[in-house]
Design an enzyme around this catalytic site. Structure first.
Site, short mmCIF file in Angstrom:
data_model
loop_
_atom_site.label_atom_id
_atom_site.label_comp_id
_atom_site.label_asym_id
_atom_site.label_seq_id
_atom_site.Cartn_x
_atom_site.Cartn_y
_atom_site.Cartn_z
N HIS A 97 0.85 -1.19 0.00
CA HIS A 97 0.00 0.00 0.00
C HIS A 97 0.89 1.24 0.00
O HIS A 97 1.92 1.28 0.70
CB HIS A 97 -0.89 0.00 1.24
CG HIS A 97 -1.67 1.26 1.42
ND1 HIS A 97 -2.65 1.67 0.54
CD2 HIS A 97 -1.61 2.23 2.38
CE1 HIS A 97 -3.15 2.82 0.95
NE2 HIS A 97 -2.54 3.18 2.06
N CYS A 211 -4.39 3.07 -4.80
CA CYS A 211 -3.53 3.94 -3.99
C CYS A 211 -2.28 4.39 -4.74
O CYS A 211 -1.90 5.56 -4.67
CB CYS A 211 -3.16 3.24 -2.68
SG CYS A 211 -2.28 1.68 -2.89
#
Length: 329
Positions: A97, A211
């Site tokens: 992430h 993301c």
């Protein structure tokens, strides 16, 4: 490592994530909203999200205003997906992430900005089934999240926290306005990148919207404003690919309301049923085998993109997780 093992690993983790969609909502009104969504009182988010969807976001959905003369540090942040629950487990498979950090020289305050799913990754990737409702139910909105402080341990322990440049307070304020605009235009999270093959000259049928894409859009905006950003380490990002021939457009939710497309509707719902939440271990194994049969033997994947359904004629290697270097813009 076999493709089968990678596929089973990620889908097992996705199903585990589906159980906890309420965890992102810490405030009472957010819990009520989720309950309404699951019971059908609200169809889905279709309007842009505000920053309060963050557990600790500003209650009025605002970003801080910096003094124009401030010097703001910019940090590249990366950590394994669901690190808060599984530590470095997904990091071993390079499922990461990404986010951006900021630090004000004048005030000493630090901030984290990231773009992620309002209802967890699993809910953005696969839909829910609801009794009495024919069409699959999607909770697939994503949005930028901006909140106080940078959790050094969270990012450093199994990932990275690296200063990549400095910008003025004036540039930060301009970027903040752009983030608000970006939040109002790209409202859906998309996990998959769909390509024609694994070669260098492959056609990209659908691009992911996640993301890492938000991080790159932000870097590009900062560079367009004159920022100087550089990294001392390789800037690698997770990409999850599906490989298929030219996609066939099927239509929107009307598929599930017309008698002429009843068989297609049944097949789509059967496909997504394999990825339903709250399954036992035995059910998960059975479901994954069904999904693999559909993808590998029947060479079919039903893909949902911008509220439209597509049929992907799958090709070898079918699915792949890459951790590839993508330089700063």
């Amino acid at each position: 490592m076999s493709q089968y093992y990678c596929f089973c690993c990620i889908l097992n983790q996705i199903n585990a994530g589906l159980v906890s969609i309420r965890e992102i909502f810490k405030k009472k009104h957010k819990k009520i909203l989720v309950q309404k969504l699951l019971t059908g009182s609200v169809y889905a988010f279709t309007s842009p999200a505000l920053f309060p969807f963050c557990p600790s976001g500003d209650p009025d959905g605002r970003m801080p205003v910096m003094r124009d003369s401030d010097l703001v540090s910019v940090f590249r942040l990366q950590t394994p997906v669901w690190e808060f629950r599984y530590g470095d487990v997904l990091g071993k498979f390079h499922i990461m992430h990404d986010a951006i950090g900021f630090g004000s020289a004048k005030t000493g305050r630090n901030f984290t900005m990231e773009w992620y799913e309002l209802f967890q990754l699993g809910n953005c990737t696969f839909p829910h089934e609801r009794a009495g409702v024919s069409a699959p139910f999607w909770c697939n909105q994503g949005a930028a999240c901006f909140y106080d402080e940078i959790d050094d341990v969270h990012w450093k322990q199994n990932g990275s926290l690296e200063k990549i440049g400095e910008i003025s307070g004036e540039m930060f304020n301009e970027m903040a306005r752009w983030v608000q605009e970006d939040n109002e235009t790209g409202v859906y999270y998309e996990t998959w990148t769909v390509k024609s093959d694994a070669g260098a000259n492959a056609t990209t049928w659908f691009e992911s919207y996640d993301c890492s894409q938000f991080v790159h859009r932000t870097y590009k905006k900062l560079l367009d404003m004159g920022a100087d950003l550089s990294s001392q380490t390789p800037t690698s990002y997770t990409k999850i690919y599906l490989y298929s021939g030219e996609p066939l457009h099927l239509g929107d939710d009307s598929i599930f309301q017309q008698s002429s497309t009843r068989d297609l509707a049944t097949d789509i719902k059967k496909f997504y049923h394999s990825f339903r939440s709250h399954q036992s271990v035995v059910e998960v194994i059975e479901s994954l085998l069904e999904a693999l049969e559909k993808m590998v033997l029947e060479k079919t994947f039903y893909f949902y993109y911008n509220s439209e359904y597509w049929k992907l004629p799958m090709k070898y290697p079918y699915i792949k997780i890459n951790y590839e270097e993508i330089p700063l813009p």
